[in-house]
Enzyme design. Structure first.
Site, PDB file in Angstrom:
ATOM      1  CD  GLN A 154      -6.841  -0.480  -9.440  1.00  0.00           C
ATOM      2  OE1 GLN A 154      -7.984  -0.912  -9.456  1.00  0.00           O
ATOM      3  NE2 GLN A 154      -5.804  -1.242  -9.636  1.00  0.00           N
ATOM      4  CG  HIS A 156      -9.676   3.949  -7.120  1.00  0.00           C
ATOM      5  ND1 HIS A 156      -9.649   2.585  -6.953  1.00  0.00           N
ATOM      6  CD2 HIS A 156     -10.215   4.140  -8.354  1.00  0.00           C
ATOM      7  CE1 HIS A 156     -10.149   1.988  -8.029  1.00  0.00           C
ATOM      8  NE2 HIS A 156     -10.496   2.910  -8.894  1.00  0.00           N
ATOM      9  CB  CYS A 188     -16.317  20.848   0.774  1.00  0.00           C
ATOM     10  SG  CYS A 188     -17.947  21.586   0.931  1.00  0.00           S
TER      11      CYS A 188
HETATM   12  P1  OAD Z   1      -7.639  -6.213  -4.508  1.00  0.00           P
HETATM   13  O1  OAD Z   1      -7.659  -6.412  -3.053  1.00  0.00           O
HETATM   14  O2  OAD Z   1      -8.898  -6.435  -5.262  1.00  0.00           O
HETATM   15  O3  OAD Z   1      -6.541  -7.166  -5.165  1.00  0.00           O
HETATM   16  C1  OAD Z   1      -5.256  -7.272  -4.671  1.00  0.00           C
HETATM   17  C2  OAD Z   1      -4.445  -8.083  -5.655  1.00  0.00           C
HETATM   18  O4  OAD Z   1      -3.108  -8.143  -5.172  1.00  0.00           O
HETATM   19  C3  OAD Z   1      -4.910  -9.538  -5.829  1.00  0.00           C
HETATM   20  O5  OAD Z   1      -4.936  -9.865  -7.206  1.00  0.00           O
HETATM   21  C4  OAD Z   1      -3.833 -10.350  -5.103  1.00  0.00           C
HETATM   22  O6  OAD Z   1      -3.630 -11.612  -5.706  1.00  0.00           O
HETATM   23  C5  OAD Z   1      -2.624  -9.469  -5.278  1.00  0.00           C
HETATM   24  N1  OAD Z   1      -1.580  -9.601  -4.233  1.00  0.00           N
HETATM   25  C6  OAD Z   1      -1.737  -9.782  -2.899  1.00  0.00           C
HETATM   26  N2  OAD Z   1      -0.545  -9.779  -2.265  1.00  0.00           N
HETATM   27  C7  OAD Z   1       0.393  -9.580  -3.228  1.00  0.00           C
HETATM   28  C8  OAD Z   1       1.809  -9.457  -3.217  1.00  0.00           C
HETATM   29  N3  OAD Z   1       2.530  -9.539  -2.072  1.00  0.00           N
HETATM   30  N4  OAD Z   1       2.449  -9.266  -4.398  1.00  0.00           N
HETATM   31  C9  OAD Z   1       1.746  -9.181  -5.567  1.00  0.00           C
HETATM   32  N5  OAD Z   1       0.404  -9.288  -5.628  1.00  0.00           N
HETATM   33  C10 OAD Z   1      -0.269  -9.472  -4.489  1.00  0.00           C
HETATM   34  O7  OAD Z   1      -7.035  -4.756  -4.758  1.00  0.00           O
HETATM   35  P2  OAD Z   1      -7.186  -3.810  -6.037  1.00  0.00           P
HETATM   36  O8  OAD Z   1      -7.087  -4.567  -7.293  1.00  0.00           O
HETATM   37  O9  OAD Z   1      -6.278  -2.670  -5.824  1.00  0.00           O
HETATM   38  O10 OAD Z   1     -11.613   0.514  -4.768  1.00  0.00           O
HETATM   39  O11 OAD Z   1      -8.679  -3.321  -5.845  1.00  0.00           O
HETATM   40  C11 OAD Z   1      -9.203  -2.397  -6.748  1.00  0.00           C
HETATM   41  C12 OAD Z   1     -10.181  -1.506  -6.042  1.00  0.00           C
HETATM   42  O12 OAD Z   1     -11.195  -2.306  -5.402  1.00  0.00           O
HETATM   43  C13 OAD Z   1      -9.602  -0.702  -4.902  1.00  0.00           C
HETATM   44  O13 OAD Z   1      -8.979   0.480  -5.318  1.00  0.00           O
HETATM   45  C14 OAD Z   1     -10.802  -0.423  -4.062  1.00  0.00           C
HETATM   46  C15 OAD Z   1     -11.388  -1.803  -4.053  1.00  0.00           C
HETATM   47  O14 OAD Z   1     -12.708  -1.937  -3.727  1.00  0.00           O
HETATM   48  C16 OAD Z   1     -12.480   1.290  -4.114  1.00  0.00           C
HETATM   49  O15 OAD Z   1     -12.540   1.332  -2.897  1.00  0.00           O
HETATM   50  C17 OAD Z   1     -13.294   2.131  -5.034  1.00  0.00           C
END
Ligand code: OAD
Length: 268
Positions: free
Chosen positions: A110, A128, A136
């Site tokens: 993602q 994503h 464009c």
């Molecule tokens: P999030 O920011 O929602 O979640 C990050 C995850 O990583 C959380 O569950 C944390 O607990 C975990 N985490 C943080 N540090 C860590 C580490 N050192 N080791 C292991 N885990 C760790 O990010 P995503 O799940 O990627 O989409 O978010 C999904 C989507 O929501 C993104 O692609 C973006 C966002 O809004 C869009 O912009 C469409």
């Protein structure tokens, strides 16, 4: 034995069990912002998450872009400049070790930061989009952005370009979704779910697809998530520490993540 060591040992023995049964064991990785945290790229949620200081509705929706393209491009330009100077961490390289060993079939990510590719991953599906591209909406042309655009980027057809990322309220590329569902159904004995909060759909449903097809689910996260209840093991802690350890113990003779990182740094 500490809880983390115990979780790691269980995860490794599950994978080894499958490797003994299938000569051609296939792993898939599903990554989120947590894998890049140690590289210095903020996550979206949780402590110091981007969505604490910024409103996604004002920055990451088609309506926001229509209303104020300058504000949206300013925010993406800031993120491009931030990400550009960051480098992959050991968790990214751990996946490269697995891919080079022929165990990892594909990374489904993602993330829009290109860090998997910069570490050396070859087979990746960016669900994503990618922050280093603009596209464009009129003539569908895509351009690569080496750095943050200094002014609003305009396509050769005259239309204002937009960041080539998926915004809230938008659908994911149906070909990429289909391809991901296909690998999860047909090429996944083990799914590694790394650093994702598991709440943004449709990607949040991927672990269920793999589980339905009898894959073992191993989750690497600092905390429990909505995915944890279907995970066979939650390896709770930092991915940059635990994923390399998992890989080193699973493949003691393969080039280690730290060796690969060292090589990556040398060839820069
Ligand atoms: P999030 O920011 O929602 O979640 C990050 C995850 O990583 C959380 O569950 C944390 O607990 C975990 N985490 C943080 N540090 C860590 C580490 N050192 N080791 C292991 N885990 C760790 O990010 P995503 O799940 O990627 O989409 O978010 C999904 C989507 O929501 C993104 O692609 C973006 C966002 O809004 C869009 O912009 C469409």
């Amino acid at each position: 034995m500490s809880k983390k060591k115990e979780q790691l040992s269980r995860a490794i023995s599950l994978v080894k069990q499958i490797m003994r049964k299938h000569e051609n064991t296939q792993l898939i990785a599903l990554s989120g912002a947590g894998i890049s945290k140690a590289s210095g790229i903020p996550t979206f949620r949780g402590e110091n998450g981007l969505w604490k200081d910024y409103n996604p509705k004002e920055l990451a929706t088609p309506q926001a872009f229509e209303r104020d393209p300058e504000l949206v491009w300013d925010w993406y330009s800031w993120r491009i400049s931030l990400i550009k100077n960051k480098t992959p961490n050991l968790a990214h390289y751990a996946l490269v070790t697995l891919e080079k060993a022929g165990l990892l079939e594909c990374v489904l990510t993602q993330n829009v930061d290109s860090l998997h590719q910069r570490a050396g991953i070859e087979n990746i599906i960016e669900l994503h989009g990618n922050i280093f591209r603009a596209r464009c909406e009129k003539c569908h042309k895509r351009i690569h952005l080496d750095h943050a655009p200094k002014e609003l980027p305009i396509c050769s057809c005259g239309k204002l370009l937009r960041p080539d990322v998926v915004w809230f309220g938008e659908s994911l590329d149906s070909r990429l979704l289909e391809k991901s569902q296909n690998v999860l159904t047909n090429q996944c004995d083990v799914l590694l779910v790394i650093g994702t909060s598991g709440i943004v759909y449709p990607v949040a449903s991927f672990p269920k697809i793999a589980k339905k097809n009898n894959a073992v689910i191993l989750e690497f996260n600092i905390q429990q998530t909505p995915i944890s209840h279907i995970a066979d093991v939650l390896i709770q802690g930092k991915a940059e520490k635990l994923l390399p350890e998992f890989v080193n113990r699973l493949l003691p003779d393969a080039p280690s993540p730290s060796e690969l990182k060292e090589e990556g740094v040398k060839t820069k």
